[in-house]
Design an enzyme around this catalytic site. Sequence first.
Site, short mmCIF file in Angstrom:
data_model
loop_
_atom_site.label_atom_id
_atom_site.label_comp_id
_atom_site.label_asym_id
_atom_site.label_seq_id
_atom_site.Cartn_x
_atom_site.Cartn_y
_atom_site.Cartn_z
N HIS A 118 43.98 21.38 11.07
CA HIS A 118 44.87 22.50 11.42
C HIS A 118 45.35 23.23 10.16
CE1 HIS A 118 48.09 24.67 13.44
NE2 HIS A 118 48.96 24.15 12.58
N ARG A 125 61.83 32.51 15.30
CA ARG A 125 61.05 31.29 15.05
C ARG A 125 59.54 31.58 14.99
NH1 ARG A 125 62.07 25.17 17.45
NH2 ARG A 125 60.24 24.26 16.47
N LYS A 181 63.13 25.49 7.43
CA LYS A 181 62.83 25.32 8.86
C LYS A 181 64.13 25.10 9.64
CE LYS A 181 59.97 23.79 12.49
NZ LYS A 181 58.75 23.23 12.97
N HIS A 228 44.29 29.44 14.43
CA HIS A 228 43.95 28.85 15.72
C HIS A 228 42.56 29.31 16.17
CE1 HIS A 228 48.40 28.02 16.86
NE2 HIS A 228 47.84 26.97 16.32
N HIS A 247 48.66 31.57 11.69
CA HIS A 247 48.22 30.75 12.82
C HIS A 247 47.36 31.52 13.83
CE1 HIS A 247 51.08 28.00 11.07
NE2 HIS A 247 50.89 27.09 12.01
N ARG A 275 64.16 11.16 32.46
CA ARG A 275 64.72 12.51 32.20
C ARG A 275 65.29 12.68 30.79
NH1 ARG A 275 66.83 11.69 37.46
NH2 ARG A 275 65.52 12.71 39.00
N LYS A 284 59.86 20.69 18.87
CA LYS A 284 58.72 21.06 19.73
C LYS A 284 57.94 19.78 20.01
CE LYS A 284 57.70 25.89 18.66
NZ LYS A 284 56.72 26.83 18.06
N ASN A 311 54.75 30.97 12.44
CA ASN A 311 53.32 30.96 12.77
C ASN A 311 52.48 31.86 11.87
OD1 ASN A 311 53.35 29.15 14.97
ND2 ASN A 311 54.35 30.73 16.19
N GLU A 370 51.08 24.46 4.83
CA GLU A 370 52.33 24.75 5.54
C GLU A 370 53.48 24.92 4.54
OE1 GLU A 370 52.40 25.36 8.75
OE2 GLU A 370 50.69 24.33 9.65
N GLU A 417 62.42 29.69 20.22
CA GLU A 417 61.44 30.73 19.87
C GLU A 417 61.51 31.95 20.77
OE1 GLU A 417 57.74 29.18 18.28
OE2 GLU A 417 56.71 30.98 18.96
P1 NAD Z 1 47.78 13.56 12.54
O1 NAD Z 1 49.02 13.15 13.18
O2 NAD Z 1 46.52 13.47 13.34
O3 NAD Z 1 47.59 12.73 11.20
C1 NAD Z 1 46.44 12.95 10.43
C2 NAD Z 1 45.73 11.65 10.06
O4 NAD Z 1 46.47 10.98 9.04
C3 NAD Z 1 45.64 10.67 11.22
O5 NAD Z 1 44.39 10.04 11.19
C4 NAD Z 1 46.74 9.66 10.91
O6 NAD Z 1 46.50 8.39 11.45
C5 NAD Z 1 46.70 9.62 9.42
N1 NAD Z 1 47.94 9.27 8.75
C6 NAD Z 1 49.20 9.62 9.09
N2 NAD Z 1 50.06 9.23 8.15
C7 NAD Z 1 49.35 8.58 7.21
C8 NAD Z 1 49.69 7.95 5.99
N3 NAD Z 1 50.93 7.95 5.51
N4 NAD Z 1 48.70 7.35 5.29
C9 NAD Z 1 47.41 7.39 5.73
N5 NAD Z 1 47.04 7.99 6.86
C10 NAD Z 1 47.99 8.58 7.59
O7 NAD Z 1 47.85 15.07 12.01
P2 NAD Z 1 49.05 15.97 11.47
O8 NAD Z 1 48.42 17.01 10.63
O9 NAD Z 1 50.16 15.16 10.93
O10 NAD Z 1 49.62 16.65 12.80
C11 NAD Z 1 48.84 17.53 13.56
C12 NAD Z 1 49.52 17.69 14.90
O11 NAD Z 1 50.81 18.25 14.71
C13 NAD Z 1 48.80 18.60 15.86
O12 NAD Z 1 48.70 17.96 17.10
C14 NAD Z 1 49.70 19.83 15.96
O13 NAD Z 1 49.63 20.44 17.21
C15 NAD Z 1 51.04 19.24 15.69
N6 NAD Z 1 52.03 20.17 15.16
C16 NAD Z 1 53.22 20.24 15.78
C17 NAD Z 1 54.21 21.07 15.30
C18 NAD Z 1 55.55 21.07 15.95
O14 NAD Z 1 56.37 21.93 15.61
N7 NAD Z 1 55.83 20.15 16.84
C19 NAD Z 1 53.97 21.85 14.17
C20 NAD Z 1 52.73 21.76 13.53
C21 NAD Z 1 51.75 20.90 14.04
N1 GLY Z 2 55.50 24.83 13.83
C1 GLY Z 2 56.12 25.98 14.36
C2 GLY Z 2 57.45 25.73 14.95
O1 GLY Z 2 58.00 24.65 14.86
O2 GLY Z 2 57.99 26.60 15.55
#
Ligand code: NAD
Ligand code: GLY
Length: 377
Positions: A263, A239, A225, A250, A246, A119, A141, A243, A183, A235
Site C-alpha cells: 500500500h 480528514r 494526525k 489505490h 491515495h 455492541r 478507522k 488521502n 506515509e 471524515e
Molecule cells: P500489515 O499489517 O500486513 O503488516 C505488514 C507485514 O509486516 C505483515 O506480514 C506483518 O506480519 C509484518 N510485521 C508487522 N510488524 C512487524 C514487525 N515489528 N517485525 C516484523 N514483521 C512485522 O501491513 P501494514 O502496512 O501495517 O497495514 C496495512 C493495512 O492497514 C491495510 O489493511 C490498510 O487498509 C490498513 N490501513 C488502515 C488505516 C486506518 O486509518 N485504519 C490507514 C492506513 C492503512
Molecule cells: N488513513 C487515513 C485516515 O485515517 O483517515
Amino acid sequence: MAPVNVVTSAGQYPIHIAPGRLQHIADSVPENATRLVVISNPVVDGFYGDMLRQALASLNKPVLTIIVADGESFKSLDTLNIIYDRMLGEKLDRRAVVLALGGGVIGDMAGFAAATYMRGIRYMQIPTTLLAQVDSSVGGKTAVNHPLGKNMIGAFYQPVSVDIDINVLRTLPAREVSAGLAEVIKYGLILDREFFEWCENNVKQLVALDADALAYAIGRCCELKAQVVSEDEKETGLRAILNLGHTFGHAIEAGLGFGTWLHGEAVACGLVQAAVLSGKVLGLPSTDIKRVRALVRAIGCPDIAPDFGESTWLDLMQGDKKTEGGEIRYVLMSAIGKAQVRAAPLKLVQETLSLTVGDIAIDRDFQQGQAMAQNQA
Ligand code: NAD
Ligand code: GLY
C-alpha cells in the site's frame, strides 16, 4: 516524549511513543478490565507476544491470545468470525479489553472486532509497523475487506490508547519500512512544509531506523494526525486530505492486484502523481514537484507508475471513496504543506498520467534487492 492526545466525540486518548514502550504496556490497561485479549498474527506474536504477555503479568488479569493468519487476504469476515467464536467461546464480558498487536491489518480487524463484540468493548492499539505507528493505529478507522471492496465493512471506533514501541521496527522488512516512510512524507506534504524539509535532511537516518530520527518523525506524524482527527473525526471534510496520493495509489494497487506493491509503495508513487497534477491544477512549482520525486526515490519507493492505459487508469480511479456523483476528487497541493480536496479537469489528469506512467518492472522485491546489492557494492 509527552503523550500526544487525540480528542474525539467519545472522549480523549493518549498516544505513548517510546523505545521499549512494550515493557510498560501495563500502564495503559484500564484498571477495571476483567480480561485481556491479545489479537495478533504468527509473525508478530513470534517476535513480541511473549514480551507483551510478560509485561502484562503484573496486572494479574487473565490473558487470552487469539492468533489469526498473516496478510491482507485474511482481513476478512471469515477471520473476524474466528475471532468472535473465540471471544464468545471464552465468555468474555463487556469489560474485557482487546489488545491489537500488529500492523494495520491486525489493528483494523481487531478494532472492528472490539467495535462490534457485544455492541462495543474497549481496545488498545499496539502498532508494530511504521505505517501502523504513523497512520492506521490513530483515528479509529476500523474495518475488514469484502470481496467487492477493500475496507468496505467497518466502523469509526476509537481505541482507549495507542502504545508505540519504536524498537519493534528493527525486525520490520526493509520494504515495509520504505512503505511506512511514504506515509511519513505525506504528512509534511499536506500540513507541514518544515517537517517535509526535515524529512529531506534526515532521510538517510530514517531509512537506517535511527532511533532519534524515528522518534521525532513518528511523534510529529501522530501530532498532525491527532489534529486532523480531533477536528474531523468522521471524515466529513478536512480528514480527506490524509488521502494525498491515495487516488492514484489505490488505482495502482487494484490494477496490479492487491499485494503486488505494498500500500505505502503505491501511495508513494501516487504522491509523485498528485504533485504533478497539483502543478497543473494549482501551480505547485516544478522545483517542489522534483523534491517530492527525489524524496520518494530516497526512501526506496517507486516514482514511476505502471502503464495500464488511460481508460483503465480512469476506471480504476473512479472506485476511490472520495469520488462524488461519478466525479473523481483528488487531494492536491497549492504548496508543500498546503492541501485541498477537489476535482480536476480531465485533460490535466490525462496529461499527468502520460507524464507519470512508464513501462516498468513491477517486482518490487527484486528491485529492492538489486538496489541494496548496489548500495553494498
Ligand atoms: P500489515 O499489517 O500486513 O503488516 C505488514 C507485514 O509486516 C505483515 O506480514 C506483518 O506480519 C509484518 N510485521 C508487522 N510488524 C512487524 C514487525 N515489528 N517485525 C516484523 N514483521 C512485522 O501491513 P501494514 O502496512 O501495517 O497495514 C496495512 C493495512 O492497514 C491495510 O489493511 C490498510 O487498509 C490498513 N490501513 C488502515 C488505516 C486506518 O486509518 N485504519 C490507514 C492506513 C492503512
Ligand atoms: N488513513 C487515513 C485516515 O485515517 O483517515
